[in-house]
Scaffold this motif. Structure first.
Motif, PDB file in Angstrom:
ATOM      1  N   THR A  40       0.853  -1.189   0.000  1.00 29.72           N
ATOM      2  CA  THR A  40       0.000   0.000   0.000  1.00 29.72           C
ATOM      3  C   THR A  40       0.888   1.238   0.000  1.00 29.72           C
ATOM      4  N   THR A  41       0.322   2.365  -0.389  1.00 34.53           N
ATOM      5  CA  THR A  41       1.149   3.541  -0.651  1.00 34.53           C
ATOM      6  C   THR A  41       0.541   4.824  -0.087  1.00 34.53           C
ATOM      7  N   ALA A  42       1.332   5.898  -0.223  1.00 34.87           N
ATOM      8  CA  ALA A  42       0.823   7.244   0.031  1.00 34.87           C
ATOM      9  C   ALA A  42       0.564   7.969  -1.286  1.00 34.87           C
ATOM     10  N   GLY A  43       0.494   7.210  -2.367  1.00 28.74           N
ATOM     11  CA  GLY A  43       0.291   7.742  -3.707  1.00 28.74           C
ATOM     12  C   GLY A  43       1.060   6.889  -4.699  1.00 28.74           C
ATOM     13  N   GLU A  44       0.530   6.725  -5.890  1.00 28.57           N
ATOM     14  CA  GLU A  44       1.143   5.843  -6.871  1.00 28.57           C
ATOM     15  C   GLU A  44       1.760   6.644  -8.016  1.00 28.57           C
ATOM     16  N   GLY A  59      10.585   3.351  -9.029  1.00 26.66           N
ATOM     17  CA  GLY A  59      10.800   4.561  -8.264  1.00 26.66           C
ATOM     18  C   GLY A  59      10.157   4.567  -6.890  1.00 26.66           C
ATOM     19  N   TYR A  60      10.955   4.943  -5.885  1.00 29.22           N
ATOM     20  CA  TYR A  60      10.472   5.119  -4.519  1.00 29.22           C
ATOM     21  C   TYR A  60      10.635   6.605  -4.196  1.00 29.22           C
ATOM     22  N   ASP A  61       9.519   7.312  -4.149  1.00 28.03           N
ATOM     23  CA  ASP A  61       9.511   8.770  -4.109  1.00 28.03           C
ATOM     24  C   ASP A  61       8.868   9.237  -2.808  1.00 28.03           C
ATOM     25  N   VAL A 113       8.666   5.908 -15.156  1.00 32.20           N
ATOM     26  CA  VAL A 113       8.738   5.602 -13.730  1.00 32.20           C
ATOM     27  C   VAL A 113       7.478   4.866 -13.296  1.00 32.20           C
ATOM     28  N   VAL A 114       7.648   3.760 -12.615  1.00 35.43           N
ATOM     29  CA  VAL A 114       6.555   3.027 -11.968  1.00 35.43           C
ATOM     30  C   VAL A 114       6.964   2.839 -10.514  1.00 35.43           C
ATOM     31  N   GLY A 115       6.155   3.326  -9.595  1.00 29.67           N
ATOM     32  CA  GLY A 115       6.528   3.235  -8.189  1.00 29.67           C
ATOM     33  C   GLY A 115       5.481   3.843  -7.289  1.00 29.67           C
ATOM     34  N   PHE A 116       5.933   4.430  -6.175  1.00 27.38           N
ATOM     35  CA  PHE A 116       4.955   4.984  -5.236  1.00 27.38           C
ATOM     36  C   PHE A 116       5.580   6.023  -4.323  1.00 27.38           C
ATOM     37  N   ASN A 117       4.716   6.815  -3.716  1.00 28.22           N
ATOM     38  CA  ASN A 117       5.110   7.786  -2.689  1.00 28.22           C
ATOM     39  C   ASN A 117       5.219   7.052  -1.360  1.00 28.22           C
TER      40      ASN A 117
END
Length: 393
Positions: free
Chosen positions: A75-79, A333-335, A361-365
């Motif tokens: 789970t993320t803080a944004g994708e 990406g880990y942003d 970039v494919v990743g998450f906040n």
């Protein structure tokens, strides 16, 4: 590349597929993700999803669709999807078995984490992959980590992992939950786990480059943490004053302004040698203490930082990587969530989103980024995967 080499690449199919869905229905979103990632010989699938999805429906659907293919996620803080910054969605990528060999493991119950146990687990994973490696391990491998962002165990886990990996680069991120700070999960072996860490060890014939950095510039103002609870990442006092009040004084903001945006726009860092590593504030507490995303302790000196150009700094780094390995076929990406909040506050959100889309970039906040043994904040950390070699097995 010769005609024969091009033909072999075409026969193998794509080395990487990526995609996503902004459908709010968990089952439909999983189905759309599956359709976008489909390939003949998948080695592994990694996804990042909004915390608002029904986890049971999402997990069960992914398990049914992908079958025995290893699927990991969080789970993320944004994708960050092929469409750029895409909060409220699910996104992910698939690695082809023609170009990647993958081993995975899960560290459960981080509350009773054993460094020795983690070390042994990763060493066993390395032994398994060495027998199947398609390129020399030392220079053609990297590891990805996904960690429960509310576990407060990143530093211990990353230290053990880094030692066990013996020089193989490790990059990753801490799972989020849209700044609720209650419920973060990682997905492994067809189910979601809290208080856990998922590790992916990758050996590849594709060129790749690891990057980790921030755009912040140090100013003169400093604060000393004079009272802290390191186990909870709480600073009670800065400069012998209530932490929140002293932070407000140094940053020239009012107590009423303390929120996620003000923390993102008024960052702090710790200096180690010539380098500055950001220490992001998570929240202010009722007793005027401050909870941080990363390690904090009594005696640490915090430096006030300013914006050095978020978009320009990321673009410069990517141009350097492209010059080194060519155009990326994927950037995992880990942003940091504070970078996205900063971009929103400064009106550069669309520009940053377009740049992420440009570089695939494919990743998450995240609630924290992982780079080898370090747990950091306010960075973009990731691995850039270049175009596949025609001589992969």
């Amino acid at each position: 590349m010769t005609a024969v080499e091009k033909q072999r690449l075409n026969e193998c199919g794509p080395a990487v597929t990526y995609g996503g869905s902004d459908n709010s229905n968990a089952i439909k979103a999983a189905q759309e993700l599956y359709q976008s990632l489909a390939m003949e010989r998948p080695a592994c699938v990694v996804f990042f999803c909004c915390v608002d999805y029904d986890r049971e429906e999402l997990g069960d659907t992914l398990a049914e669709l992908f079958g025995e293919v290893p699927v990991l996620g969080c789970t993320t803080a944004g994708e960050i999807s092929p469409m750029g910054l895409s909060p409220g969605s699910i996104t992910g990528f698939c690695l082809s078995a023609d170009h990647f060999v993958v081993e995975t493991t899960l560290l459960k119950n981080l509350a009773t984490f054993s460094e020795r146990g983690a070390y042994d687990t990763v060493k066993e994973m390395m032994q398994r992959i060495e027998s199947r490696a398609i390129a020399p391990m030392a220079y053609n491998s990297f590891a990805l980590s996904l960690l429960d962002g509310m576990s407060i165990r990143e530093e211990l886990v990353l230290s053990a992992l880094n030692e066990a990996l013996s020089g193989i680069p490790l990059v990753g991120g801490s799972a989020g939950d849209n700044l609720h700070f209650r419920d973060t999960h990682v997905y492994y072996d067809k189910q979601f786990f809290s208080n856990a860490a998922a590790i992916i060890l990758v050996n590849t014939t594709c060129p790749f480059s690891v990057l980790s950095g921030h755009h912040l510039v140090a100013e003169k103002e400093k604060m000393v943490v004079t009272k802290a609870d390191p186990a909870k990442r709480i600073a009670h006092e800065l400069n012998a004053e209530p932490a929140a009040l002293e932070y407000c004084r140094v940053m020239d903001i009012s107590l009423d302004e303390l929120n996620s945006e003000s923390y993102a726009l008024h960052p702090l860092s710790v200096q180690v040698g010539e380098n500055f590593f950001a220490r992001s504030i998570q929240q202010v507490n009722d007793d005027m203490s401050l909870t941080f995303f990363c390690a904090i302790d009594t005696g640490i000196v915090l430096t006030k930082m300013r914006d050095g150009g978020l978009v320009a700094e990321f673009e410069r780094r990517m141009e350097e990587v492209v010059a080194e390995i060519g155009e990326p076929q994927l950037v995992v990406g880990y942003d940091c969530i504070h970078r996205r909040i900063e971009a929103e506050g400064k009106g550069i959100y669309e520009e940053l989103s377009a740049l992420y889309q440009r570089y695939k970039v494919v990743g998450f906040n995240t609630y924290g980024e992982h780079c080898d043994a370090m747990h950091v904040n306010h960075t973009f950390t990731g691995v850039v995967i270049g175009e596949a070699s025609a001589f992969s097995s």
